[in-house]
Enzyme design. Sequence first.
Site, PDB file in Angstrom:
ATOM      1  N   GLU A 104      -6.765   6.213   2.752  1.00 19.32           N
ATOM      2  CA  GLU A 104      -6.559   5.021   1.926  1.00 19.32           C
ATOM      3  C   GLU A 104      -6.469   3.809   2.835  1.00 19.32           C
ATOM      4  OE1 GLU A 104      -3.107   5.018  -0.654  1.00 19.32           O
ATOM      5  OE2 GLU A 104      -3.741   6.963  -1.418  1.00 19.32           O
ATOM      6  N   ASP A 125       5.634  -2.356  -2.690  1.00 19.84           N
ATOM      7  CA  ASP A 125       5.843  -1.951  -1.306  1.00 19.84           C
ATOM      8  C   ASP A 125       7.225  -2.277  -0.774  1.00 19.84           C
ATOM      9  OD1 ASP A 125       3.464  -0.605  -0.501  1.00 19.84           O
ATOM     10  OD2 ASP A 125       2.415  -2.528  -0.666  1.00 19.84           O
TER      11      ASP A 125
END
Lengths: 264, 400
Positions: free
Chosen positions: A46, A57
């Site tokens: 990824e 995040d």
Amino acid sequence: MNRIDKLFKSKREGILNIYFTAGFPRLNQTAEIIKYLAEAGVDMIEIGIPFSDSLADGPTIQQSNEKALANGMNLKIIFEQLKNIRQSIDIPLILMGSLNPIMQFGINEFCKKCKETGIDGVIIPDLPFSEYIEDYKKTFDKYGIYNIFLITPQTSGDRIKKTDTASKGFIYMVSSSSTTGIKSKIEKSQEEYFKRINRMNLKNPKLIGFGISDNKSFLKACQYANGVVIGSAFIKALSSSKANLKTTINNFVNEIKRTNCCIV
Amino acid sequence: MTYNTDKKGYYGKFGGAYIPEMLHANIEVLKNNYKKITEAKNFQKEYRQLLKDYAGRPTPLYFASRLSEHFKTNVFLKREDLCHTGAHKINNTIGQILLAKKLNKTRIIAETGAGQHGVATATVCALMNMKCIVYMGETDMKRQMPNVERMKMLGAEVVPVYSGNKTLKDATNEAIRDWINNPEAYYLIGSVVGPHPYPEIVAGFQSIISEELKIQMKEKTGNENPDCIIACIGGGSNAAGIFYHYLKNKKVKLIAAEAAGKGIHSGFSAATSVLGKPGILHGSKTLIMQNEDGQITEPYSISAGLDYPGIGPLHAHLFDIKRVKFISITDNQALKAALFLTRMEGIIPALETAHALACLGKIKFTKKEKVVINLSGRGDKDLEAYIKFIKNKKQPQIHR
Ligand SMILES: Cc1ncc(COP(=O)(O)O)c(C=O)c1O
């Protein structure tokens, strides 16, 4: 055939998908990192598109985003850096990032570039399921790009079924309700959730992500899914290692995939 | 033309709920229940009672005679600064804390810029005996210190945020991340921003301002409609509140004052209507300041409450269809307007509010026109900036 499908056709367990932020730690290492990861035996990669304000995040990936942006990274450069990647790399490559940079790039242009570059799938955490189906799916389908959906412990059974029906490639099973890099292990309550999902017999393969950080959590998660996604732990390894890039990546992947672990 | 969200949660082209799957269940619960809960008779009764006895509503509508004389028009001030905790923010926090209670939530998360929303949240959490965590950018903690101390005294935990410019945008990121990590919590958002249904919830609770204004205008002037309403806009909650019941009435001109910082194109500004493009921030499709790669531009304004790189989706829509006119006001114009109001009427406004007041110097009104300014908050928190401004003014200056 899409490389993601090809992978799951030939390998059903212990799949290791590694995330890194493009442009971190340095601007021009994207192709190099991919090459070393593939050589180390990673099954899928990824590539993170950095964003200034990524909601999903935690601190580690936020910081790698910040550094990547300071290094001057953007989507145009990512595609430029990956232009020849398919001459040497055959494992599935996925782009992951927040919606806004992709939207500003243009959805059609983005999917077209993905196809030209040989990107197999995309993960956009803040693109909701319904918006994707209504406004984006047509374009993704036109270029054969898979949009990977997330499910979490809070996702209802009905919604999981809907997601499974609409999914191609695999389902990204977020291990707990958290941002990335907050947890570093799998707890009992999470195993209950994994079991519940397994009883649903979904048609798509599943990868568990968030909270996989070492050999132990890797093996544990592999009991409940086709494999895992590791992000923050890899970013940390990249930041802290004193060894060269190739050795750092090799050591990291070997440690994760070590099979002779004590207690599982 | 409609001013409410459509079935999918959009105001025209703007809005929606662009949230990671981790928040989906929480947003669904809110979306499916908030109308039922907030429209119920009991809820309304409790909400109205608290607004009256606790927050001090209705707030007065004050005819500012000296200002009016100076600007040769009729200036009315809607005195939200007289609300408990000193700004309109309490209208929203009282509503949302009651909603949180109905949803059986006990841990409250909030973001704050100027600290007014943080204080208003900490206040209602003390009132309802709930745990309160407020995220605040480190830059804002420094420039709005009195509010930090008030929040702490009220029992809230104030968490400093160090990312980005360490201001409202960054505090909002952290609050949302906290919510992802603690889905059992309630996120008490402070403006008409964020994923649907938040903008609609907050606008609904703030609409009390224009509900009162209609009655008060009728009493004072015989006509419930002023000619023009001016409000400052950070995320846009006080503006949404005072515009709300006038949106359909095109005869009432609506003006939003946004922060131009050191100048719209100086690189230090928060003038979203000029600098923004459609994009996704904090779960909503709206106008945001960003570079061509879609990275969010760090905004700047002397006023912490307006120092935000976007506006709520309702306002993006109102701007798009030209229902609201946007005017950009610099730091200096705001500071001057604040001092002017102080000396003319004996009211020290918040720096945010000062941006709305500065519009009086930029638009020519007729002698007959009635202009209402939403005096969204008082200036106690901004004394340091004002003292500095006044001191610098006293230095010998070259006269033009
Ligand atoms: C007094 C005052 N006015 C206005 C604002 C801006 O917020 P909004 O645009 O949501 O009204 C703030 C925000 O902190 C404030 O404290």
